[in-house]
Scaffold this active site. Structure first.
Site, PDB file in Angstrom:
ATOM      1  N   SER A   6      -1.605   3.593  10.395  1.00 14.77           N
ATOM      2  CA  SER A   6      -2.552   2.786  11.173  1.00 14.77           C
ATOM      3  C   SER A   6      -1.916   1.438  11.474  1.00 14.77           C
ATOM      4  O   SER A   6      -0.867   1.090  10.910  1.00 14.77           O
ATOM      5  CB  SER A   6      -3.845   2.555  10.377  1.00 14.77           C
ATOM      6  OG  SER A   6      -3.617   1.641   9.310  1.00 14.77           O
ATOM      7  N   THR A   9       0.843  -1.202   0.000  1.00 14.68           N
ATOM      8  CA  THR A   9       0.000   0.000   0.000  1.00 14.68           C
ATOM      9  C   THR A   9       0.873   1.244   0.000  1.00 14.68           C
ATOM     10  O   THR A   9       1.937   1.273   0.632  1.00 14.68           O
ATOM     11  CB  THR A   9      -0.930   0.028   1.222  1.00 14.68           C
ATOM     12  OG1 THR A   9      -1.527   1.329   1.332  1.00 14.68           O
ATOM     13  CG2 THR A   9      -0.195  -0.268   2.521  1.00 14.68           C
ATOM     14  N   TYR A  33      -3.070  -1.326  10.518  1.00 17.27           N
ATOM     15  CA  TYR A  33      -3.119  -2.047   9.238  1.00 17.27           C
ATOM     16  C   TYR A  33      -1.903  -1.698   8.391  1.00 17.27           C
ATOM     17  O   TYR A  33      -1.207  -2.581   7.869  1.00 17.27           O
ATOM     18  CB  TYR A  33      -4.401  -1.693   8.483  1.00 17.27           C
ATOM     19  CG  TYR A  33      -4.255  -1.827   6.980  1.00 17.27           C
ATOM     20  CD1 TYR A  33      -4.163  -3.088   6.390  1.00 17.27           C
ATOM     21  CD2 TYR A  33      -4.164  -0.701   6.163  1.00 17.27           C
ATOM     22  CE1 TYR A  33      -3.998  -3.210   5.019  1.00 17.27           C
ATOM     23  CE2 TYR A  33      -4.003  -0.816   4.798  1.00 17.27           C
ATOM     24  CZ  TYR A  33      -3.920  -2.071   4.223  1.00 17.27           C
ATOM     25  OH  TYR A  33      -3.746  -2.194   2.870  1.00 17.27           O
ATOM     26  N   HIS A  34      -1.629  -0.399   8.212  1.00 21.07           N
ATOM     27  CA  HIS A  34      -0.493   0.006   7.383  1.00 21.07           C
ATOM     28  C   HIS A  34       0.822  -0.490   7.980  1.00 21.07           C
ATOM     29  O   HIS A  34       1.750  -0.854   7.248  1.00 21.07           O
ATOM     30  CB  HIS A  34      -0.477   1.525   7.219  1.00 21.07           C
ATOM     31  CG  HIS A  34      -1.603   2.054   6.379  1.00 21.07           C
ATOM     32  ND1 HIS A  34      -2.719   2.649   6.926  1.00 21.07           N
ATOM     33  CD2 HIS A  34      -1.798   2.050   5.036  1.00 21.07           C
ATOM     34  CE1 HIS A  34      -3.547   2.995   5.947  1.00 21.07           C
ATOM     35  NE2 HIS A  34      -3.014   2.641   4.788  1.00 21.07           N
ATOM     36  N   LYS A  47       1.527  -3.974   6.844  1.00 21.87           N
ATOM     37  CA  LYS A  47       2.056  -4.005   5.477  1.00 21.87           C
ATOM     38  C   LYS A  47       3.561  -3.703   5.467  1.00 21.87           C
ATOM     39  O   LYS A  47       4.313  -4.266   4.667  1.00 21.87           O
ATOM     40  CB  LYS A  47       1.316  -2.998   4.599  1.00 21.87           C
ATOM     41  CG  LYS A  47      -0.143  -3.356   4.328  1.00 21.87           C
ATOM     42  CD  LYS A  47      -0.250  -4.526   3.368  1.00 21.87           C
ATOM     43  CE  LYS A  47      -1.638  -4.608   2.759  1.00 21.87           C
ATOM     44  NZ  LYS A  47      -1.782  -5.721   1.814  1.00 21.87           N
TER      45      LYS A  47
END
Length: 384
Positions: free
Chosen positions: A179, A144, A181-182, A185
Site C-alpha cells: 500500500s 512494519t 502506507y507500506h 515505511k
C-alpha cells in the site's frame, strides 16, 4: 535514560510511554494529536473512550508520582521539532509518529500524498536534527512487516546474503510493499539506513507485525489510562476487529479466501520489544532490523479461533468471506525469521484462549459504542 516517544498519544505509543515511565525511564511524549483529528474526519471513534492527553498524563502522575513531559506539535515542522529535542535532550527516540493505516493511505490521491509526506518528511527532519545535534542518540523506529510483502522465499531480518555471478554480498532484503502506507515505511528504512551509513547515526528498525490487545499493566491501572481499540474498516486491525464484531453479533469480515498469513504480537510484547531495543542500542553507523512479531497466523485461521472462543462464552458468531478490497495474494508461502529480539530476552505472550476471552469480554463491555456503519471496509485498492 531520557526517552522521547514520538506519537505517544497513539495505540502503540501510549502503551510504550507508560511502560517506560513505570520502569524508571525519564519519558517525554511528542505528538501532534492528528490521529484524533482523523477519527473526526472519518466519523469514527475508538471502541474505548480516550481522554484528552493532558488529562491522561495528569492521572498517570497522580497514580504513580511519575511525570511525563508533553510536546504538542508536528514533526513535519522542523523548527518545532528542533526546539522540542533541544528542550528534552533525549538519549533515545522511539518514533511511532506516522500515519499507520494502509486503507487510509489508499482512500485517494490526497490521502496517499498526506501519508507519504507526513511519514517520510517527518522522519527526514528527525534524521537531520540528529545528525547536527544528537549524533549519539539512538533512534528506535517502528517499521512494519508489510515492507517485505509475501515473497516465495524465507524473509530474513532486514538483510539477505546473495551470491550472483560468482560474487557474494549482504544487502537490504528486497521490499514488496502492499500500500502507499507500506511504501512510506520502505522510504523511511532507506533514508535511515543512508543516515547510519553516511553520517554514522545509530538506529534500530522494528518491523512490527499486527498488534492485538488493549491491556498492559499500565493501561489497565485506571479507566483514564485506557488504550485505543480500533474496529473500523480504516484503522481497525484483524484480531481486534474480529473480537469487536463478535461482541455485537456482526459476521467476522475475512477478506477473500483468508489464506493471507501475517505476523502478530500482543501489545505487551510491543512495549517490551521497544525497551529491549533501547537497553541494547545499535552501534554508531549501524542500521539494525528486528522483525517484531511472535506468531504467524492465517487470517481465516484467526477468525476460526475467535469464533471458537466466542462460542465458549455463549456468543453466536458467523464468518463471512467477503470480496477482498485489497490487491494481495490470498494464499501464499510465508516464513519470516524473528530471532533477534528473542535472543535479547523477549519472553512472548502467545495468543491463548484466556487472552481471546479477555479481549472478547472487553469488546462486550464497550459494545454500545460500536457504530455498525463503520465495520465493513469502504476503501478499495482496485482501479475504479
Amino acid at each position: 535514560m531520557k526517552v522521547l516517544v514520538i506519537g505517544g498519544d497513539g495505540y502503540c505509543g501510549w502503551a510504550t510511554a507508560l511502560y517506560l515511565s513505570n520502569r524508571g525511564y525519564e519519558v517525554g511524549i511528542l505528538d501532534s494529536l492528528v490521529r484524533r483529528h482523523w477519527d473526526n474526519e472519518l466519523g469514527v471513534e475508538t471502541l474505548t473512550p480516550i481522554a484528552p492527553i493532558q488529562q491522561r498524563l495528569q492521572r498517570w502522575k497522580d497514580l504513580t508520582g511519575k511525570a511525563i513531559d508533553l510536546f504538542i506539535g508536528d514533526i513535519n515542522n522542523y523548527s518545532f521539532l528542533h526546539k522540542a529535542l533541544h528542550q528534552f535532550q533525549p538519549d533515545a527516540i522511539v518514533h511511532f509518529g506516522e500515519q499507520r493505516s494502509a486503507p487510509f493511505s489508499m482512500i485517494d490521491r490526497e490521502h496517499a500524498v498526506l501519508t507519504q509526506v507526513n511519514n517520510v518528511v517527518g522522519t527526514l527532519n528527525l534524521l537531520y536534527i540528529m545528525r547536527e545535534d544528537f549524533p549519539d542518540c539512538h533512534l528506535v523506529k517502528l517499521g512494519t512487516m508489510g515492507e517485505y510483502g509475501t515473497p516465495n522465499i524465507d524473509i530474513e531480518e532486514g538483510y539477505i546474503t546473495i551470491e550472483h555471478n560468482g560474487r557474494k554480498d549482504t544487502l537490504p532484503y528486497p521490499k514488496q510493499p502492499g500500500s502507499m502506507y507500506h511504501l512510506s515505511k520502505v522510504h523511511d528504512s532507506h533514508n535511515i539506513h543512508f543516515a547510519c551509513r553516511v553520517w554514522g547515526l545509530r538506529a534500530t528498525d522494528l518491523n512490527q507485525g499486527i498488534v492485538y490487545g488493549v491491556l498492559t499493566e499500565e493501561t489497565g491501572m485506571d479507566e483514564l489510562l485506557i488504550n485505543r481499540l480500533d474496529y473500523d474498516g480504516v484503522f481497525g486491525t484483524a484480531l481486534n476487529r474480529f473480537c469487536i464484531q463478535s461482541a455485537v453479533g456482526h459476521p467476522l469480515t475475512v477478506y477473500g479466501k483468508g489464506g493471507q498469513t501475517r505476523g502478530f504480537l500482543d501489545i505487551r510484547d510491543t512495549v517490551r520489544c521497544v525497551e529491549i531495543a533501547i537497553a541494547n542500542p545499535a552501534q554508531p553507523g549501524e542500521f539494525r532490523v528486528f522483525n517484531q512479531f511472535t506468531e504467524l497466523f492465517g487470517i481465516g485461521d484467526l477468525a476460526l479461533m475467535v469464533k471458537k472462543a466466542g462460542n465458549t462464552m455463549g456468543l453466536k458468531i458467523e464468518i463471512n468471506n467477503i470480496d477482498n478490497p485489497r490487491v494481495e495474494l490470498e494464499e501464499h508461502y510465508f516464513n519470516a525469521k524473528n530471532t533477534k529480539l528473542l535472543d535479547l530476552g523477549l519472553q512472548p505472550h502467545y495468543l491463548s484462549d484466556s487472552l481471546l476471552d479477555s479481549l472478547l469480554n472487553f469488546a462486550v463491555k464497550y459494545q454500545t459504542r460500536v457504530d455498525h456503519n463503520q465495520i465493513l471496509p469502504k476503501v478499495s485498492w482496485h482501479r475504479k
